[in-house]
Design an enzyme around this catalytic site. Structure first.
Site, mmCIF file in Angstrom:
data_model
loop_
_atom_site.group_PDB
_atom_site.id
_atom_site.type_symbol
_atom_site.label_atom_id
_atom_site.label_comp_id
_atom_site.label_asym_id
_atom_site.label_seq_id
_atom_site.Cartn_x
_atom_site.Cartn_y
_atom_site.Cartn_z
ATOM 1 N N SER A 221 0.874 -1.156 0.054
ATOM 2 C CA SER A 221 -0.073 0.018 -0.040
ATOM 3 C C SER A 221 0.975 1.305 -0.203
ATOM 4 O O SER A 221 1.963 1.353 0.572
ATOM 5 C CB SER A 221 -0.821 0.141 1.230
ATOM 6 O OG SER A 221 -0.284 0.315 2.388
ATOM 7 N N GLY A 223 -0.354 4.577 0.535
ATOM 8 C CA GLY A 223 -1.169 5.861 1.065
ATOM 9 C C GLY A 223 -2.028 6.382 -0.301
ATOM 10 O O GLY A 223 -2.742 5.711 -1.149
ATOM 11 N N LYS A 225 -1.253 7.334 -3.113
ATOM 12 C CA LYS A 225 -0.481 6.999 -4.163
ATOM 13 C C LYS A 225 -1.290 5.515 -4.661
ATOM 14 O O LYS A 225 -0.794 4.899 -5.992
ATOM 15 C CB LYS A 225 0.935 6.714 -4.417
ATOM 16 C CG LYS A 225 1.561 8.156 -4.400
ATOM 17 C CD LYS A 225 2.882 8.068 -4.412
ATOM 18 C CE LYS A 225 3.550 7.605 -2.741
ATOM 19 N NZ LYS A 225 5.306 7.533 -2.812
ATOM 20 N N GLY A 226 -1.981 5.035 -3.924
ATOM 21 C CA GLY A 226 -2.650 3.683 -4.247
ATOM 22 C C GLY A 226 -2.106 2.430 -3.777
ATOM 23 O O GLY A 226 -1.619 2.533 -2.449
ATOM 24 N N GLY A 252 -4.895 1.078 6.528
ATOM 25 C CA GLY A 252 -4.394 -0.199 6.225
ATOM 26 C C GLY A 252 -5.066 -1.481 6.665
ATOM 27 O O GLY A 252 -5.082 -2.658 6.155
ATOM 28 N N ASP A 253 -5.760 -1.038 7.956
ATOM 29 C CA ASP A 253 -6.481 -2.059 8.715
ATOM 30 C C ASP A 253 -7.588 -2.439 7.765
ATOM 31 O O ASP A 253 -8.336 -3.827 7.576
ATOM 32 C CB ASP A 253 -6.925 -1.820 10.114
ATOM 33 C CG ASP A 253 -5.761 -1.607 10.818
ATOM 34 O OD1 ASP A 253 -4.639 -2.044 10.420
ATOM 35 O OD2 ASP A 253 -5.692 -0.749 11.773
HETATM 36 N N1 LIG Z 1 -4.844 10.160 1.450
HETATM 37 C C1 LIG Z 1 -5.555 8.942 0.765
HETATM 38 N N2 LIG Z 1 -6.361 8.966 -0.233
HETATM 39 C C2 LIG Z 1 -7.074 7.857 -0.830
HETATM 40 N N3 LIG Z 1 -6.728 6.859 -0.387
HETATM 41 C C3 LIG Z 1 -6.044 6.415 0.685
HETATM 42 C C4 LIG Z 1 -5.219 7.682 1.396
HETATM 43 N N4 LIG Z 1 -4.601 7.056 2.300
HETATM 44 C C5 LIG Z 1 -4.742 5.902 2.456
HETATM 45 N N5 LIG Z 1 -5.514 5.416 1.458
HETATM 46 C C6 LIG Z 1 -6.014 3.999 0.908
HETATM 47 O O1 LIG Z 1 -5.750 3.084 2.211
HETATM 48 C C7 LIG Z 1 -4.677 2.323 1.616
HETATM 49 C C8 LIG Z 1 -3.623 1.794 2.777
HETATM 50 O O2 LIG Z 1 -3.101 3.120 3.313
HETATM 51 P P1 LIG Z 1 -1.805 3.214 3.673
HETATM 52 O O3 LIG Z 1 -0.769 2.892 2.694
HETATM 53 O O4 LIG Z 1 -1.496 4.533 4.382
HETATM 54 O O5 LIG Z 1 -1.746 2.141 4.777
HETATM 55 P P2 LIG Z 1 -0.920 1.877 6.164
HETATM 56 O O6 LIG Z 1 0.224 2.692 6.287
HETATM 57 O O7 LIG Z 1 -0.608 0.419 6.333
HETATM 58 O O8 LIG Z 1 -1.961 2.288 7.173
HETATM 59 P P3 LIG Z 1 -2.116 2.021 8.817
HETATM 60 O O9 LIG Z 1 -1.920 3.316 9.282
HETATM 61 O O10 LIG Z 1 -3.548 1.893 9.049
HETATM 62 O O11 LIG Z 1 -1.038 0.943 8.952
HETATM 63 C C9 LIG Z 1 -4.213 2.727 0.602
HETATM 64 O O12 LIG Z 1 -3.483 1.828 -0.480
HETATM 65 C C10 LIG Z 1 -5.195 3.716 -0.035
HETATM 66 O O13 LIG Z 1 -6.134 2.647 -0.936
HETATM 67 MG MG LIG Z 2 -0.154 -0.674 8.256
#
Ligand SMILES: Nc1ncnc2c1ncn2[C@@H]1O[C@H](COP(=O)(O)OP(=O)(O)OP(=O)(O)O)[C@@H](O)[C@H]1O
Ligand SMILES: [Mg+2]
Length: 312
Positions: A221, A223, A225-226, A252-253
């Site tokens: 993942s 953020g 950026k998809g 992420g969850d």
């Molecule tokens: N600002 C955003 N705009 C649109 N979608 C988002 C954004 N942030 C996160 N997402 C969506 O949520 C998914 C997971 O986000 P991210 O990569 O931040 O996960 P993470 O860092 O594991 O989060 P966590 O803090 O829950 O562990 C992304 O792949 C996207 O689909």
């Molecule tokens: Mg995470």
């Protein structure tokens, strides 16, 4: 059944203030209390999707009953082990004026050897062939750094597929045991490779390598950026959805919960990625760590599916 493990749950207490002044008495405008911890958050998403799950890990202290009551209310099967230490509170301070967010995370309880042994017994009794196991979040004191690798080995020997969402050493040890689905974010994957950041090309190379090493699904993942899903059906990339962001906590969850649901339903790689991406987007469009609803995920699903491209 889908079994989620949360070894170090936390009550997420969010305090919202107009202005924060350190060293002075502050008036708190609004307080939110969310029962949290990554595995529990995954269980909440599954609940939203109408998929039963069982949650285990450690609970203790004055928050133990609060958690048990809420799990019951939510209809999530509670298989947490009672421990002598205290379940923690994580404090999030929001300064609305400065738009500044500050977190204070407690370490959580120290698990004794005896408690860990009891947990292993409980854990083994919960897994049955065909189940899915979700291991996510950090470890707490007293636990071996390779706990997830040990649990994964046990699960795999029982015909249980494992989804792993961890960072640091727990991730490194976990990768060695080859989970069925690995969900690092870009930063965690960079950390695993002992790098600060990853360029897109480096990310594609790293994901492909993990796939070749025997992890059937690698979901990275990124953020806003998809995300990218590496699978035996191909590599699929989602460029991310444009949403009005309320809180990125738990995105992420939401993704892991949706991925577990998709695996349960036998989704192919592209559909799995679209559903996970839609769930992440739906989560960030909501305040706090609230799980998105099925309707909210479905709302983003078609758009998510349309913008996915295969990386050749
Ligand atoms: N600002 C955003 N705009 C649109 N979608 C988002 C954004 N942030 C996160 N997402 C969506 O949520 C998914 C997971 O986000 P991210 O990569 O931040 O996960 P993470 O860092 O594991 O989060 P966590 O803090 O829950 O562990 C992304 O792949 C996207 O689909
Ligand atoms: Mg995470």
């Amino acid at each position: 059944m889908i079994v989620t493990v949360t070894v170090n749950p936390a009550l997420d207490k969010t305090m919202i203030l107009k202005k924060v002044s350190m060293g002075e008495v502050n008036r708190v405008e609004t307080v939110r209390n969310d029962m949290g911890g990554k595995g529990i958050n995954v269980s909440k998403v599954l609940k939203s999707l109408g998929e039963p799950s069982l949650a285990t890990g450690f609970l203790g202290g004055i928050l133990e009953e609060v958690f048990r009551k809420e799990l019951k209310q939510l209809g999530i099967e509670d298989q947490f082990l009672s421990v002598s230490g205290d379940t923690r509170t994580n404090l999030k301070i929001v300064d609305e004026g400065q738009k500044e967010y500050t977190d204070f995370n407690e370490p959580g309880p120290e698990i004794t050897e005896k408690e860990l042994a009891l947990f292993h017994e409980r854990f083994k009794s919960l897994l049955f062939e065909g189940d899915l196991l979700v291991l996510s979040g950090g470890l707490c004191k007293g636990l071996p750094k390779d706990l997830y690798a040990i649990l994964m080995k046990e699960a795999k020997s029982r015909g249980v597929k494992v989804l792993l969402d961890a960072e640091g050493e727990a991730l490194t040890y976990g990768i060695q045991e080859k989970p069925f689905l690995l969900k690092p974010n870009e930063k965690e994957l960079a950390g695993y490779l002992k790098k600060e950041t990853l360029k897109r090309e480096e990310l594609l190379e790293a994901g492909q390598k993990l796939l070749e090493e025997g992890i059937p699904l690698v979901l990275v993942s990124r953020g806003e950026k998809g995300s990218v899903l590496f699978s035996q059906e191909g590599i699929f990339e989602s460029k991310g959805l444009k949403v009005s962001v309320k809180s990125t906590v738990g995105a992420g969850d939401a993704m892991v919960g949706a991925a577990a649901y998709g695996l349960r339903k036998g989704y192919g790689a592209k559909k799995l990625l679209a559903f996970a991406e839609a769930s992440g987007a739906a989560a960030v469009a909501k305040e706090g760590t609230q799980a998105p609803s099925k309707e909210e995920i479905d709302h983003y699903y078609i758009e998510a599916l349309e913008q996915i491209e295969e990386v050749l």
